[in-house]
Design a protein around this motif. Structure first.
Motif, PDB file in Angstrom:
ATOM      1  N   UNK A 169       3.663   1.233 -21.891  1.00 51.20           N
ATOM      2  CA  UNK A 169       2.714   0.776 -20.880  1.00 51.20           C
ATOM      3  C   UNK A 169       3.347   0.794 -19.489  1.00 51.20           C
ATOM      4  N   UNK A 170       4.572   0.317 -19.400  1.00 56.38           N
ATOM      5  CA  UNK A 170       5.237   0.213 -18.100  1.00 56.38           C
ATOM      6  C   UNK A 170       5.449   1.575 -17.466  1.00 56.38           C
ATOM      7  N   UNK A 171       5.888   2.551 -18.258  1.00 55.89           N
ATOM      8  CA  UNK A 171       6.030   3.913 -17.725  1.00 55.89           C
ATOM      9  C   UNK A 171       4.688   4.453 -17.241  1.00 55.89           C
ATOM     10  N   UNK A 172       3.627   4.207 -18.013  1.00 52.76           N
ATOM     11  CA  UNK A 172       2.327   4.787 -17.688  1.00 52.76           C
ATOM     12  C   UNK A 172       1.663   4.124 -16.493  1.00 52.76           C
ATOM     13  N   UNK A 173       1.836   2.812 -16.333  1.00 43.10           N
ATOM     14  CA  UNK A 173       1.160   2.100 -15.241  1.00 43.10           C
ATOM     15  C   UNK A 173       1.829   2.372 -13.901  1.00 43.10           C
ATOM     16  N   UNK A 174       3.060   2.902 -13.916  1.00 44.91           N
ATOM     17  CA  UNK A 174       3.750   3.200 -12.658  1.00 44.91           C
ATOM     18  C   UNK A 174       2.952   4.225 -11.860  1.00 44.91           C
ATOM     19  N   UNK A 175       2.694   3.978 -10.580  1.00 49.56           N
ATOM     20  CA  UNK A 175       1.898   4.931  -9.790  1.00 49.56           C
ATOM     21  C   UNK A 175       2.660   6.217  -9.537  1.00 49.56           C
ATOM     22  N   UNK A 176       1.900   7.318  -9.478  1.00 53.85           N
ATOM     23  CA  UNK A 176       2.465   8.632  -9.211  1.00 53.85           C
ATOM     24  C   UNK A 176       1.863   9.204  -7.928  1.00 53.85           C
ATOM     25  N   UNK A 177       2.671   9.973  -7.219  1.00 51.28           N
ATOM     26  CA  UNK A 177       2.207  10.568  -5.977  1.00 51.28           C
ATOM     27  C   UNK A 177       1.156  11.647  -6.269  1.00 51.28           C
ATOM     28  N   UNK A 178       0.089  11.613  -5.501  1.00 53.56           N
ATOM     29  CA  UNK A 178      -0.985  12.597  -5.644  1.00 53.56           C
ATOM     30  C   UNK A 178      -1.427  12.706  -7.105  1.00 53.56           C
ATOM     31  N   UNK A 179      -1.834  11.597  -7.730  1.00 47.90           N
ATOM     32  CA  UNK A 179      -2.173  11.630  -9.157  1.00 47.90           C
ATOM     33  C   UNK A 179      -3.399  12.492  -9.432  1.00 47.90           C
ATOM     34  N   UNK A 180      -3.382  13.148 -10.571  1.00 45.64           N
ATOM     35  CA  UNK A 180      -4.555  13.930 -10.942  1.00 45.64           C
ATOM     36  C   UNK A 180      -5.558  13.038 -11.674  1.00 45.64           C
ATOM     37  N   UNK A 181      -6.750  13.572 -11.915  1.00 42.88           N
ATOM     38  CA  UNK A 181      -7.835  12.792 -12.481  1.00 42.88           C
ATOM     39  C   UNK A 181      -7.446  12.217 -13.835  1.00 42.88           C
ATOM     40  N   UNK A 182      -7.733  10.931 -14.026  1.00 44.02           N
ATOM     41  CA  UNK A 182      -7.443  10.265 -15.288  1.00 44.02           C
ATOM     42  C   UNK A 182      -6.083   9.630 -15.368  1.00 44.02           C
ATOM     43  N   UNK A 183      -5.239   9.805 -14.342  1.00 46.03           N
ATOM     44  CA  UNK A 183      -3.900   9.221 -14.348  1.00 46.03           C
ATOM     45  C   UNK A 183      -4.005   7.703 -14.522  1.00 46.03           C
ATOM     46  N   UNK A 184      -3.299   7.127 -15.515  1.00 41.42           N
ATOM     47  CA  UNK A 184      -3.388   5.686 -15.759  1.00 41.42           C
ATOM     48  C   UNK A 184      -2.576   4.835 -14.790  1.00 41.42           C
ATOM     49  N   UNK A 185      -1.842   5.440 -13.858  1.00 40.54           N
ATOM     50  CA  UNK A 185      -1.040   4.671 -12.910  1.00 40.54           C
ATOM     51  C   UNK A 185      -1.894   3.828 -11.995  1.00 40.54           C
ATOM     52  N   UNK A 186      -1.274   2.776 -11.442  1.00 39.55           N
ATOM     53  CA  UNK A 186      -1.981   1.833 -10.579  1.00 39.55           C
ATOM     54  C   UNK A 186      -1.165   1.635  -9.299  1.00 39.55           C
ATOM     55  N   UNK A 187      -1.713   2.018  -8.135  1.00 36.65           N
ATOM     56  CA  UNK A 187      -0.943   1.908  -6.886  1.00 36.65           C
ATOM     57  C   UNK A 187      -0.645   0.476  -6.472  1.00 36.65           C
ATOM     58  N   UNK A 188      -1.288  -0.492  -7.103  1.00 35.77           N
ATOM     59  CA  UNK A 188      -0.987  -1.895  -6.783  1.00 35.77           C
ATOM     60  C   UNK A 188       0.338  -2.336  -7.390  1.00 35.77           C
TER      61      UNK A 188
END
Length: 621
Positions: A169-188
């Protein structure tokens, strides 16, 4: 079902009858008490709010919010969300969350959907279900006026951490730059600490085409019995809580029992379907199984083609905790994220623990304090203090890589990179030998030598065991002496060993060994399991790294292999003593770790095969 229910009730009755014994364990023995340590400063009073929160699709999850009382009017605090491992529930992190709240955080624990006390189905970290729940919980806690949450232009200031499944979960919730559609990351999310989690589930469960049968089976079966596991963990925690009198323990256990329904968890059928595709080698459906795991892997959201080109790097500060002996989520995964997927402050701590040994259960059984785990706990707290509160605590000066060294276990190595500067690849070819079933590791390929024959029947005469030696650390115990393999029969042609000349000086293998295979096979599927050993002058073999490989080629007896993509083995850090030899063993079966290839097949190992070993002879490591 009635039989299962009777057994469960019987187990509960046994626990209740054993309560006095558990209480005796909880009381300190009559020895001279150790010198008292000064108590940690508590800056805030803490209030726990325990509720069921409804997700947008109606599924209700148990949530606990540990909220600090502001010292001054209007004071706000960052949020830290803790995500529990597989087969547990939020109770695993409640004590840690309360400690964080006392230090000035709004700390949140919750039970992931499908697990003990939570509604919904287990769907193995689905971005559209479990990951959406995590994002919704961040929204709900930040919008609730009861909780003094710190916010800025991006929204609430949030950190996320978790162990095992919580690490995924922690790896996936980390925000990514210019995320593509459906990316589970959260910029907060502003800081992330995955602990013994997976960032590439293809490598975790399906490395180099071989199914890690033991772990895949444990995960699937564990999904169904999660309610029982969660109930037992809660009851043991209650029984061993010295803050509860016997009557309160009894009523608390009764509350756990009455909330324990249904007996088995609701697991999405998709999970069993993917398991069947992999173990039955349904080639036509393989892409479906791979995509199932890709969507749950941070690596895929960073690198859609899995070609090493990171188009969407993680842009939140990340501290990764991994273990050299974690054979579910190998250190390879954390190191891969650290080396290429983060464009932000980063750090990795690599212990020598297996998958269970890096975690301490929250049971009050007067277990000795684990200094290593306490150190890691402090490092994580400092990471959050710095990146969520802006504390000037020296985090920037900590080594980017802190790693366990088996030749100096009391002192971790420190480096600004991995592999450590000065590490070079040494290529050893699988050469012919004069002894039966044994070849040489040579500096040059022996293309003209006749191939080495291996015969597969699905069982190689031994049982390969996962690393559970330090699972006893969960409750403060000492590691057990469990062999990595139990040899039962000497099966002819089931394995082949390749041995080097004695090393002239102490040599550190620090990095990821890679196996370049070239072979011919009578079967369209070919499974070859590598193990790299140190062989001391007296013949003692010490495992350095293990690996997994299964190739597929419809053409029988055609030269094939790993091609331009050598198979990764487990990352390691081990010092080989001068005078010892290196031994690469190739076997046709890895029961019970790997799902075997049943049926008779013949394999010719060709002598342009090689193993690439990262070696460092310098003093800096």
């Amino acid at each position: 079902m009635r039989r299962c229910t009777r057994r469960a009730l019987g187990a509960i009755l046994v626990l209740l009858l054993m309560m006095p014994a558990f209480e005796a364990l909880a009381r300190p023995v009559k020895k001279k008490p150790p010198a008292k340590k000064p108590a940690a400063a508590v800056t805030c009073q803490v209030k726990e709010t325990e509720e069921l929160w409804a997700m947008p699709d109606g599924v209700k999850l148990p949530v606990s919010v540990f909220s600090p009382a502001p010292g001054i009017t209007g004071e706000k605090f960052p949020v830290v969300v803790f995500v529990h491992p597989w087969d547990t529930d939020k109770a695993i992190f409640d004590k840690t969350a309360a400690k964080y709240a006392s230090r000035g955080y709004v700390a949140v624990t919750y039970t992931v959907r499908g697990w003990f006390g939570a509604e919904g189905s287990i769907n193995c970290v689905d971005p559209d279900c479990e990951m959406q729940d995590l994002r919704d919980i961040i929204t709900l806690v930040s919008e609730d006026a009861r909780f003094p949450v710190l916010k800025d232009a991006k929204g609430p200031v949030v950190g996320v951490t978790g162990y095992s499944m919580g690490g995924v979960h922690s790896f996936l919730i980390a925000p990514r730059r210019d995320p593509r559609q459906g990316d589970p990351g959260d910029p907060r999310v502003r800081a992330v600490v995955p602990m013994h989690g997976g960032a590439d589930l293809l490598f975790s469960i399906y490395p180099n085409g071989a199914v890690k049968w033991f772990w895949a089976t444990m995960l699937l079966a564990g999904g169904y019995i999660g309610n029982m596991a969660g109930a037992m963990i809660n009851m043991v925690g209650i029984i061993n809580d010295p803050g509860l009198d016997p009557w309160r323990k009894l009523t608390s256990v009764f509350n756990v029992v009455t909330s324990w329904r249904p007996l088995f968890n609701n697991v999405t059928p998709e999970l069993a379907r993917i398991y069947a595709i992999a173990t039955q080698r349904q080639v036509a459906l393989e892409d479906e199984a791979r995509m199932y795991m890709k969507k749950r892997s941070a690596r895929w959201w960073c690198d859609e083609e899995l070609d090493g080109k990171i188009e969407h790097p993680i842009d939140a500060p990340m501290l990764i905790v991994a273990g050299w002996k974690d054979d579910l989520f190998n250190a390879n995964e954390g190191l891969s994220v650290f080396n290429s997927m983060i464009d932000a402050p980063k750090r990795i701590i690599i212990t020598n623990n297996g998958h269970a040994g890096g975690f301490a259960m929250p049971f009050n059984i007067q277990a000795p304090e684990n200094a290593e785990l306490k150190w890691i706990e402090r490092e994580i707290a400092m990471w959050f203090d710095h990146f969520l509160k802006g504390a000037s605590n020296g985090v920037e000066g900590e080594p980017a890589v802190s790693y366990y060294r088996d030749w100096n276990p009391a002192s971790y190595g420190a480096s600004d990179r991995w592999p450590v500067a000065g590490t070079k690849d040494a290529t050893y070819y699988l050469g012919a030998g004069a002894r039966f079933r044994e070849g040489n590791l040579t500096n040059e390929p022996q293309a003209s030598a006749p191939p080495d024959l291996l015969v597969n029947i699905g069982f190689g005469g031994s049982i390969s065991l996962p690393y559970f030696n330090d699972a006893t650390k969960l409750v403060g115990g000492q590691p057990m002496d469990i062999p990595e393999r139990i040899d039962l029969l000497n099966m002819p042609f089931g394995k082949y060993g390749y041995v080097s000349q004695p090393l002239e000086s102490d040599t550190v293998i620090g990095g990821t060994p890679r196996l370049s295979l070239s072979y011919e096979s009578s079967n369209q599927f070919t499974q070859l399991i590598p193990r790299l050993y140190e062989v001391s002058p007296d013949g003692l073999e010490t495992l350095i790294s293990r690996g997994w490989y299964e190739g597929h080629d419809e053409r029988a007896w055609t030269r094939t292999g790993t091609g331009d993509h050598p198979a990764e083995m487990a990352a390691c850090c081990h010092r080989v003593a001068a005078g010892s030899r290196l031994k690469l063993e190739l076997s046709t079966s890895d029961m019970i770790q790997t799902w075997p290839l049943w049926g008779l097949s013949f394999i010719n190992i060709l002598h342009d095969s090689s193993i690439i070993i990262p070696i460092n002879n310098g003093p800096q490591i």
